[in-house]
Scaffold this motif. Structure first.
Motif, PDB file in Angstrom:
ATOM      1  N   MET A   1      64.863  24.333  78.029  1.00  0.00           N
ATOM      2  CA  MET A   1      64.050  25.247  78.843  1.00  0.00           C
ATOM      3  C   MET A   1      63.317  26.233  77.945  1.00  0.00           C
ATOM      4  N   LEU A   2      62.041  26.486  78.270  1.00  0.00           N
ATOM      5  CA  LEU A   2      61.267  27.453  77.501  1.00  0.00           C
ATOM      6  C   LEU A   2      61.846  28.852  77.666  1.00  0.00           C
ATOM      7  N   ILE A   3      62.043  29.541  76.549  1.00  0.00           N
ATOM      8  CA  ILE A   3      62.511  30.925  76.597  1.00  0.00           C
ATOM      9  C   ILE A   3      61.388  31.842  77.065  1.00  0.00           C
ATOM     10  N   HIS A   4      60.179  31.552  76.612  1.00  0.00           N
ATOM     11  CA  HIS A   4      59.005  32.361  76.951  1.00  0.00           C
ATOM     12  C   HIS A   4      57.896  31.431  77.451  1.00  0.00           C
ATOM     13  N   PRO A   5      57.840  31.165  78.762  1.00  0.00           N
ATOM     14  CA  PRO A   5      56.812  30.257  79.289  1.00  0.00           C
ATOM     15  C   PRO A   5      55.387  30.723  79.005  1.00  0.00           C
ATOM     16  N   PHE A   6      55.198  32.032  78.862  1.00  0.00           N
ATOM     17  CA  PHE A   6      53.886  32.552  78.466  1.00  0.00           C
ATOM     18  C   PHE A   6      54.089  33.823  77.656  1.00  0.00           C
ATOM     19  N   SER A   7      53.052  34.207  76.927  1.00  0.00           N
ATOM     20  CA  SER A   7      53.068  35.449  76.153  1.00  0.00           C
ATOM     21  C   SER A   7      51.710  36.118  76.277  1.00  0.00           C
ATOM     22  N   ILE A   8      51.697  37.441  76.118  1.00  0.00           N
ATOM     23  CA  ILE A   8      50.457  38.219  76.142  1.00  0.00           C
ATOM     24  C   ILE A   8      50.399  39.058  74.866  1.00  0.00           C
ATOM     25  N   TYR A   9      49.258  39.003  74.183  1.00  0.00           N
ATOM     26  CA  TYR A   9      49.088  39.691  72.908  1.00  0.00           C
ATOM     27  C   TYR A   9      47.849  40.584  72.970  1.00  0.00           C
ATOM     28  N   ALA A  10      47.935  41.742  72.341  1.00  0.00           N
ATOM     29  CA  ALA A  10      46.813  42.683  72.297  1.00  0.00           C
ATOM     30  C   ALA A  10      46.155  42.635  70.922  1.00  0.00           C
ATOM     31  N   PHE A  11      44.819  42.708  70.914  1.00  0.00           N
ATOM     32  CA  PHE A  11      44.053  42.693  69.669  1.00  0.00           C
ATOM     33  C   PHE A  11      42.954  43.753  69.726  1.00  0.00           C
ATOM     34  N   PRO A  12      42.979  44.728  68.825  1.00  0.00           N
ATOM     35  CA  PRO A  12      41.814  45.604  68.692  1.00  0.00           C
ATOM     36  C   PRO A  12      40.709  44.847  67.963  1.00  0.00           C
ATOM     37  N   VAL A  13      39.478  45.030  68.387  1.00  0.00           N
ATOM     38  CA  VAL A  13      38.347  44.378  67.721  1.00  0.00           C
ATOM     39  C   VAL A  13      37.923  45.264  66.551  1.00  0.00           C
ATOM     40  N   LYS A  14      38.202  44.802  65.349  1.00  0.00           N
ATOM     41  CA  LYS A  14      37.892  45.555  64.139  1.00  0.00           C
ATOM     42  C   LYS A  14      36.450  45.295  63.700  1.00  0.00           C
ATOM     43  N   SER A  15      35.979  46.110  62.771  1.00  0.00           N
ATOM     44  CA  SER A  15      34.612  45.933  62.271  1.00  0.00           C
ATOM     45  C   SER A  15      34.436  44.566  61.627  1.00  0.00           C
ATOM     46  N   TYR A  16      35.474  44.073  60.931  1.00  0.00           N
ATOM     47  CA  TYR A  16      35.362  42.775  60.260  1.00  0.00           C
ATOM     48  C   TYR A  16      35.513  41.601  61.226  1.00  0.00           C
ATOM     49  N   ASP A  17      35.821  41.876  62.494  1.00  0.00           N
ATOM     50  CA  ASP A  17      35.833  40.833  63.527  1.00  0.00           C
ATOM     51  C   ASP A  17      34.491  40.745  64.249  1.00  0.00           C
ATOM     52  N   SER A  18      33.558  41.613  63.884  1.00  0.00           N
ATOM     53  CA  SER A  18      32.318  41.776  64.643  1.00  0.00           C
ATOM     54  C   SER A  18      31.119  41.256  63.865  1.00  0.00           C
ATOM     55  N   ASP A  19      30.072  40.895  64.616  1.00  0.00           N
ATOM     56  CA  ASP A  19      28.833  40.451  63.980  1.00  0.00           C
ATOM     57  C   ASP A  19      27.927  41.650  63.707  1.00  0.00           C
ATOM     58  N   GLN A  20      26.696  41.383  63.293  1.00  0.00           N
ATOM     59  CA  GLN A  20      25.783  42.462  62.927  1.00  0.00           C
ATOM     60  C   GLN A  20      25.375  43.322  64.119  1.00  0.00           C
ATOM     61  N   ASN A  21      25.622  42.813  65.337  1.00  0.00           N
ATOM     62  CA  ASN A  21      25.326  43.583  66.547  1.00  0.00           C
ATOM     63  C   ASN A  21      26.567  44.222  67.159  1.00  0.00           C
ATOM     64  N   GLY A  22      27.684  44.142  66.443  1.00  0.00           N
ATOM     65  CA  GLY A  22      28.906  44.769  66.914  1.00  0.00           C
ATOM     66  C   GLY A  22      29.672  43.967  67.946  1.00  0.00           C
ATOM     67  N   LYS A  23      29.347  42.682  68.112  1.00  0.00           N
ATOM     68  CA  LYS A  23      30.042  41.823  69.070  1.00  0.00           C
ATOM     69  C   LYS A  23      31.127  41.014  68.352  1.00  0.00           C
ATOM     70  N   LEU A  24      32.223  40.753  69.056  1.00  0.00           N
ATOM     71  CA  LEU A  24      33.272  39.896  68.508  1.00  0.00           C
ATOM     72  C   LEU A  24      32.692  38.525  68.171  1.00  0.00           C
ATOM     73  N   THR A  25      32.991  38.022  66.981  1.00  0.00           N
ATOM     74  CA  THR A  25      32.497  36.701  66.599  1.00  0.00           C
ATOM     75  C   THR A  25      33.422  35.616  67.140  1.00  0.00           C
ATOM     76  N   LEU A  26      32.849  34.435  67.318  1.00  0.00           N
ATOM     77  CA  LEU A  26      33.655  33.309  67.790  1.00  0.00           C
ATOM     78  C   LEU A  26      34.722  32.923  66.775  1.00  0.00           C
ATOM     79  N   GLN A  27      34.386  33.007  65.484  1.00  0.00           N
ATOM     80  CA  GLN A  27      35.403  32.635  64.500  1.00  0.00           C
ATOM     81  C   GLN A  27      36.571  33.616  64.510  1.00  0.00           C
TER      82      GLN A  27
END
Length: 242
Positions: A1-27
């Motif tokens: 039996m799965l101990i954790h059938p689902f999980s939820i994680y939080a991520f702050p969007v850092k400057s290095y996660d963003s493109d030149q327009n300040g949007k989160l990049t797909l990568q």
């Protein structure tokens, strides 16, 4: 039996996660999804460490992401993930992406377990993966399949794999393939991508050379990476416009 059938994680969007327009990049989003998948697999006892003991490792094979809204630098997003069972050799996992409790994106994925020596897929029932209490929810109600690339393709550029492109499995990380394709796309386009689908087919290793090709038809814009043997390494389909 799965101990954790689902999980939820939080991520702050850092400057290095963003493109030149300040949007989160797909990568960057691919990195987030990978971290969610790895940790949920770990706490359910079929993660990286467990497979390492079995001389095997997880690889991402197929992905479909749909994005309604791109978060921006300094935003915080949360991602819910859950394994939802198996389809032959494929382990299935879905994701929902939230900003301020609103769903802004979703993803469905298929994974394989590869043998470290042969680099060939291994059966999921050989591992601690099959459970009775998988969530039966679908973030996207679709079965992932092979992407059909247009017959007429144009060459965009040629590249080489460098040490910074590799991950802990000593091959090119999935998010790096996405970055290469986005480099090609944004060389000629400015519209954000609302749907991105990719199939990973072969590995690229250190010093491998490859070429990026693209084509367009009524189903979207397509990209494929081919190695020097002219074999497809990965291929993607994207739709722009949010």
């Amino acid at each position: 039996m799965l101990i954790h059938p689902f999980s939820i994680y939080a991520f702050p969007v850092k400057s290095y996660d963003s493109d030149q327009n300040g949007k989160l990049t797909l990568q960057a989003l691919f990195h987030f999804l990978q971290e969610c998948a790895w940790d949920n697999a770990r706490i359910n006892d079929f993660g990286f460490e467990y497979l390492e003991e079995q001389n095997a490792y997880w690889v991402l094979s197929r992905v479909l992401i749909q994005i309604d809204e791109y978060p921006e630098w300094k935003d915080e997003i949360s991602i819910k993930t859950w394994p939802k069972g198996a389809d032959g050799f494929f382990a299935l996992r879905d994701f929902l992406i939230f900003k301020d409790d609103k769903v802004i994106g979703r993803a469905t994925t298929s994974w394989l377990i590869l043998d470290r020596e042969s680099r060939r897929p291994r059966r999921l029932d050989s591992f601690n993966f099959i459970h009775e209490n998988f969530l039966k929810e679908n973030s996207i109600d679709i079965k992932l399949d092979k992407i059909i690339i247009p017959n007429e393709l144009l060459k965009h550029d040629q590249r080489k794999v460098y040490p910074s492109d590799l991950d802990v499995n000593k091959h090119v990380n999935n998010a790096t393939y996405v970055r290469w394709m986005l480099d090609a796309y944004f060389s000629n386009h400015t519209e954000l991508i609302s749907e991105f689908e990719i199939n990973f087919l072969l590995e690229l290793l250190l010093n491998d050379e490859f070429s990026v090709f693209y084509g367009v038809n009524n189903d979207g814009t397509f990209y494929t990476l081919k190695n020097i043997q002219d074999k497809e390494v990965c291929k993607a389909r994207l739709i722009a416009g949010i």
